[in-house]
Design an enzyme around this catalytic site. Sequence first.
Site, short mmCIF file in Angstrom:
data_model
loop_
_atom_site.label_atom_id
_atom_site.label_comp_id
_atom_site.label_asym_id
_atom_site.label_seq_id
_atom_site.Cartn_x
_atom_site.Cartn_y
_atom_site.Cartn_z
CD1 TRP A 100 -2.72 -3.79 0.62
CD2 TRP A 100 -1.33 -2.68 1.99
NE1 TRP A 100 -2.97 -4.19 1.91
CE2 TRP A 100 -2.14 -3.54 2.77
CE3 TRP A 100 -0.39 -1.89 2.64
CZ2 TRP A 100 -2.03 -3.62 4.16
CZ3 TRP A 100 -0.28 -1.96 4.02
CH2 TRP A 100 -1.09 -2.82 4.76
CG ASP A 167 2.74 -5.33 -2.60
OD1 ASP A 167 2.93 -6.48 -2.17
OD2 ASP A 167 2.22 -4.43 -1.90
CE LYS A 191 -1.33 -9.31 4.16
NZ LYS A 191 -0.68 -8.04 3.86
#
Length: 353
Positions: A100, A167, A191
Amino acid sequence: MTRAYNFGAGPAVMPEAVIEEAKANLLDYQGTGLGVMEMSHRGKPYMEIQEQAGARIRKLLGADDAWELLWLTGGASTQFAMVPMNLGAKPADYVVTGTWSEKALAEANKLGEGRAAGSSQATNFDRIPKQLELSAGASFVHITSNNTIYGTQFREAPVVDAPLVCDASSDILSRPLDMARYGLIYAGAQKNLGPAGVTLVLIRKELLERSPKTLPTMLNYQTHAKKDSAYNTPPTFPIYMVGLVAKWIEAQGGLAAMERRNAAQAEKLYACIDAHDLYLGHAQPADRSHMNVVFNLAEPEREGAFLAQAAERRLLGLKGHRSVGGIRASIYNAMPDAGVDALVAFMNEFAAS
Ligand SMILES: *Cc1c(COP(=O)(O)O)cnc(C)c1O
């Protein structure tokens, strides 16, 4: 009905009490005669939902008036671009801890100059780089607080001079944060916050001033800040669900209680991994994630049997990401202790079989 234990990385497990509450409001939201998905985003009942959800998140995190809270769409992946577009990237420093952050850095390089201030790629992202080489005058420093795929996590945010951008897609609201260290925090909801479809962005108001006027309207943070995230139609139902999740976290005792439960669950799983030669944890112990427990089998040919037998016990979503293989148990806030206990019991039996 028997609900399975869902160890999937995302979309992921949600608290059962939240789903029950939502179910009751699908047809008729609190006597309005309209289901919660069917209400105008400009109407009072919905506007209250959005405001309350935001207020709850602010309270949990301790995000005061210095912060703007935005409900956006496009996932965390759109933030990879919006962050450098709005904050500038001349240059911007990225701590590269997995797939990511690599993707985030690649977007910065399309829009400015992204630099890797540290990387654990050489060891297949099994750790968090501790020594950072920061650029003088960086527009911001970007970290991925929890690495969903490799199962590593910052124990605490680094202290840096430039605004820290995080993030936090896979660990937001899993523990208290020292908000003073951050400039911008973003997270896709699917999530740890709720269903897919909404992205939470918390940005210091002073940073909003950086957004260039030339940006496309929808990609400018100021657009959404000025219109209370209702410049266009916000994802009303996901926002409603995130509000219910925040209320549920409050009822559990807030972020400190979540942190204790998450740590205890993670400890049980890592202790089981460490107790058996069959299980090889991917992350270095000091950097192990409390959200995604990633391990391989010393006998990889048994992986298929592991997953099949786990599924027979209704332990689902355990297959690791294709880039690491093996097993990944995602144990977000909503994973009950009983789910972790069932997984540990299965892992002990499987190792002995
Ligand atoms: C899942 C994930 C993403 C991607 O999120 P989307 O909402 O699918 O764009 C980004 N960062 C992290 C840390 C993730 O876990």
